[in-house]
Design a protein around this motif. Structure first.
Motif, PDB file in Angstrom:
ATOM      1  N   ARG A  30      19.700  53.849 -23.973  1.00  0.00           N
ATOM      2  CA  ARG A  30      18.850  53.768 -22.782  1.00  0.00           C
ATOM      3  C   ARG A  30      18.514  55.127 -22.194  1.00  0.00           C
ATOM      4  O   ARG A  30      17.648  55.215 -21.312  1.00  0.00           O
ATOM      5  CB  ARG A  30      19.523  52.887 -21.723  1.00  0.00           C
ATOM      6  CG  ARG A  30      19.668  51.440 -22.167  1.00  0.00           C
ATOM      7  CD  ARG A  30      19.871  50.522 -20.987  1.00  0.00           C
ATOM      8  NE  ARG A  30      19.890  49.126 -21.392  1.00  0.00           N
ATOM      9  CZ  ARG A  30      19.879  48.096 -20.549  1.00  0.00           C
ATOM     10  NH1 ARG A  30      19.843  48.331 -19.244  1.00  0.00           N
ATOM     11  NH2 ARG A  30      19.895  46.853 -20.991  1.00  0.00           N
TER      12      ARG A  30
ATOM     13  N   ILE B 134      10.939  49.631 -20.445  1.00  0.00           N
ATOM     14  CA  ILE B 134      11.529  48.452 -19.793  1.00  0.00           C
ATOM     15  C   ILE B 134      10.558  47.283 -19.824  1.00  0.00           C
ATOM     16  O   ILE B 134      10.932  46.139 -20.123  1.00  0.00           O
ATOM     17  CB  ILE B 134      11.925  48.780 -18.337  1.00  0.00           C
ATOM     18  CG1 ILE B 134      13.003  49.862 -18.320  1.00  0.00           C
ATOM     19  CG2 ILE B 134      12.412  47.523 -17.611  1.00  0.00           C
ATOM     20  CD1 ILE B 134      13.397  50.317 -16.927  1.00  0.00           C
ATOM     21  N   TRP B 135       9.298  47.550 -19.523  1.00  0.00           N
ATOM     22  CA  TRP B 135       8.251  46.520 -19.528  1.00  0.00           C
ATOM     23  C   TRP B 135       8.109  45.908 -20.919  1.00  0.00           C
ATOM     24  O   TRP B 135       8.069  44.690 -21.086  1.00  0.00           O
ATOM     25  CB  TRP B 135       6.932  47.155 -19.092  1.00  0.00           C
ATOM     26  CG  TRP B 135       5.862  46.191 -18.684  1.00  0.00           C
ATOM     27  CD1 TRP B 135       4.923  45.615 -19.472  1.00  0.00           C
ATOM     28  CD2 TRP B 135       5.616  45.710 -17.353  1.00  0.00           C
ATOM     29  NE1 TRP B 135       4.097  44.810 -18.742  1.00  0.00           N
ATOM     30  CE2 TRP B 135       4.495  44.842 -17.431  1.00  0.00           C
ATOM     31  CE3 TRP B 135       6.224  45.923 -16.121  1.00  0.00           C
ATOM     32  CZ2 TRP B 135       3.982  44.195 -16.314  1.00  0.00           C
ATOM     33  CZ3 TRP B 135       5.706  45.281 -15.002  1.00  0.00           C
ATOM     34  CH2 TRP B 135       4.609  44.419 -15.110  1.00  0.00           C
TER      35      TRP B 135
ATOM     36  N   SER C  40      11.470  43.999 -22.060  1.00  0.00           N
ATOM     37  CA  SER C  40      11.713  42.790 -21.272  1.00  0.00           C
ATOM     38  C   SER C  40      10.832  41.631 -21.718  1.00  0.00           C
ATOM     39  O   SER C  40      11.324  40.533 -22.008  1.00  0.00           O
ATOM     40  CB  SER C  40      11.479  43.077 -19.786  1.00  0.00           C
ATOM     41  OG  SER C  40      12.381  44.046 -19.311  1.00  0.00           O
ATOM     42  N   PHE C  41       9.522  41.868 -21.798  1.00  0.00           N
ATOM     43  CA  PHE C  41       8.607  40.767 -22.077  1.00  0.00           C
ATOM     44  C   PHE C  41       8.537  40.397 -23.564  1.00  0.00           C
ATOM     45  O   PHE C  41       8.337  39.225 -23.899  1.00  0.00           O
ATOM     46  CB  PHE C  41       7.221  41.075 -21.515  1.00  0.00           C
ATOM     47  CG  PHE C  41       7.187  41.026 -20.014  1.00  0.00           C
ATOM     48  CD1 PHE C  41       7.215  39.811 -19.345  1.00  0.00           C
ATOM     49  CD2 PHE C  41       7.171  42.190 -19.256  1.00  0.00           C
ATOM     50  CE1 PHE C  41       7.202  39.753 -17.960  1.00  0.00           C
ATOM     51  CE2 PHE C  41       7.164  42.149 -17.869  1.00  0.00           C
ATOM     52  CZ  PHE C  41       7.183  40.924 -17.223  1.00  0.00           C
TER      53      PHE C  41
ATOM     54  N   SER D 118      11.146  40.659 -25.528  1.00  0.00           N
ATOM     55  CA  SER D 118      12.410  39.943 -25.721  1.00  0.00           C
ATOM     56  C   SER D 118      12.269  38.502 -25.241  1.00  0.00           C
ATOM     57  O   SER D 118      12.783  37.571 -25.865  1.00  0.00           O
ATOM     58  CB  SER D 118      13.538  40.642 -24.959  1.00  0.00           C
ATOM     59  OG  SER D 118      13.804  41.921 -25.499  1.00  0.00           O
ATOM     60  N   ALA D 119      11.569  38.339 -24.114  1.00  0.00           N
ATOM     61  CA  ALA D 119      11.320  36.988 -23.598  1.00  0.00           C
ATOM     62  C   ALA D 119      10.499  36.179 -24.595  1.00  0.00           C
ATOM     63  O   ALA D 119      10.800  35.007 -24.868  1.00  0.00           O
ATOM     64  CB  ALA D 119      10.595  37.071 -22.257  1.00  0.00           C
TER      65      ALA D 119
END
Length: 205
Positions: A152, A167-168, A171-172, A174-175
């Motif tokens: 990280r 991060i954006w 996060s999405f 991975s979703a």
């Protein structure tokens, strides 16, 4: 039969919900930090622009939920020995399309996480003039000893723009990866439930 119909409705509702979430996650990826200017300037990564969460995990999965129950019973279509092959074919085709869409979304999301985000990064070398460009820094500047997903410290030091691009992206996507995996399981379960329901209906008659 009643159990099969109830299960089919629950599975259909679950698939519809996951399809909406997949479409929503892919849409958000087109607007990093809720900023539309990146999309207008063509500075969106190829994985997000492919839109597999919109048409794959979204529309192709959503069409499966539009399949009307034809398992017999009061107020429903009557299942006969003649209609059974057509119903099975329709169920197979809709399940196949939904499964294909979910798999495409799953694979695209996995590749996107591997390649990393599309962002502006520093490409200058030591003692040279500083230069920036848009691209895939974690793919182009590959370091075999470090993986950005687990390190990280690279998240805020490599990508200069958009803000918090890593991060954006993580996060999405991975979703989307989790949603599409759930869709695969739901579609397979839905198909076998429909298969058993149709034959049980025929046996009852």
């Amino acid at each position: 039969m009643a159990c099969s119909r109830t299960c089919s409705r629950i599975l259909g509702l679950s698939l519809g919900t996951t399809a909406l979430f997949a479409a929503g996650a892919n849409t958000v990826l087109l607007f990093p930090n809720w900023d539309v200017t990146y999309l207008l300037r063509g500075l969106i990564g190829k994985h997000a622009m492919l839109g597999s969460g919109l048409w794959g995990g979204g529309l192709m999965v959503l069409q499966k939920t539009m399949e009307s129950p034809r398992t017999g019973g009061k107020g429903e279509h009557t299942t006969t020995i003649f209609s059974l092959p057509l119903q099975m074919l329709a169920a197979l085709l809709s399940s196949g399309l939904a499964l294909l869409g979910a798999l495409i979304c799953f694979i695209t999301s996995g590749v996107a996480l591997k390649d990393g985000p599309f962002c502006m990064f520093d490409v200058s070398s030591f003692n040279q003039t500083q230069a920036w460009k848009y691209g895939y820094p974690f793919k182009d500047l590959h370091n075999r000893n470090r993986n950005y997903l687990y390190d990280r410290s690279l998240w805020n030091s490599v990508c200069l723009e958009p803000l918090k691009a890593v991060i954006w992206h993580v996060s999405f996507f991975s979703a989307l990866l989790c949603i599409s995996l759930l869709q695969v399981l739901l579609v397979v379960t839905h198909f076998f439930n429909a298969f058993l329901g149709l034959f049980c209906s025929l046996c009852e008659k």
